[in-house]
Design an enzyme around this catalytic site. Sequence first.
Site, PDB file in Angstrom:
ATOM      1  CE  LYS A  87       2.675   2.632 -13.216  1.00 14.38           C
ATOM      2  NZ  LYS A  87       4.045   2.707 -12.700  1.00 14.38           N
TER       3      LYS A  87
HETATM    4  C1  E4P Z   1       4.492   1.878  -9.437  1.00 12.60           C
HETATM    5  O1  E4P Z   1       3.813   1.570 -10.356  1.00 12.60           O
HETATM    6  C2  E4P Z   1       4.735   3.266  -9.007  1.00 12.60           C
HETATM    7  O2  E4P Z   1       5.146   4.030 -10.069  1.00 12.60           O
HETATM    8  C3  E4P Z   1       5.719   3.277  -7.876  1.00 12.60           C
HETATM    9  O3  E4P Z   1       5.446   2.224  -6.995  1.00 12.60           O
HETATM   10  C4  E4P Z   1       5.835   4.607  -7.171  1.00 12.60           C
HETATM   11  O4  E4P Z   1       6.631   4.442  -6.027  1.00 12.60           O
HETATM   12  P1  E4P Z   1       7.284   5.652  -5.218  1.00 12.60           P
HETATM   13  O5  E4P Z   1       6.222   6.320  -4.424  1.00 12.60           O
HETATM   14  O6  E4P Z   1       8.321   5.000  -4.363  1.00 12.60           O
HETATM   15  O7  E4P Z   1       7.884   6.586  -6.248  1.00 12.60           O
END
Ligand code: E4P
Length: 217
Positions: A87
């Site tokens: 990622k």
């Molecule tokens: C996923 O890959 C993201 O890191 C995540 O969905 C972020 O979500 P949030 O906005 O609830 O922190």
Amino acid sequence: MKFFIDTANLAQIKEANDLGILDGVTTNPSLMAKEGIQGSEAVMAHYKTICELVDGDISAEVISTDFAGIVKEGKALAAIHPNIVVKVPMIKDGVKALKWFTDNGIKTNCTLVFSAGQAILAAKAGATYVSPFIGRIDDSSWDGIELISQIAHIYGTQGFKSEILAASIRNALHIVKCAEAGADVCTCPLDSILGLLKHPLTDIGLAKFLEDAKKFA
Ligand code: E4P
């Protein structure tokens, strides 16, 4: 549409996996910190445990922000398990690193995407997944679902192969709207996944069926 769970909590990952509908897991440094996972060795061990629990793509986020650092970290993460997806943040060196990973057969998830322009750049770099954060867009008084529709239209029109991974999901309705808008994947907290089960008429209907069934028992 594929379902990923968005957590580093092993109990929640197991619960979602036991439902039989889980296709993968996404995590981020904040979710790791929430579980008290600290230090690179502990983080790597935690990713390995998740990979052993779930047979699907597992996103593991780099914390470097320069090209060399992202590549070094990403290679180490990818070596943990064949299902690891590196990622990478949507920054200039991140885009360069996405292309490097693409050219070297390593799957990627481009994170922190908030615009169609960023989604185009990530797709051009060959990202396996592109993650628009729809909840955070809604929080800033814009329309996260509209962004999913726009990216789905662009990718369809242009023939980009990246999968749209709707992230920052806040509730069950977000999941339904993402499915309508053309997301390939939704990564969701467990509560949002379980929220899909709920309907008061189901509860009322089941109670009546069970009550009537007693008449024939
Ligand atoms: C996923 O890959 C993201 O890191 C995540 O969905 C972020 O979500 P949030 O906005 O609830 O922190």
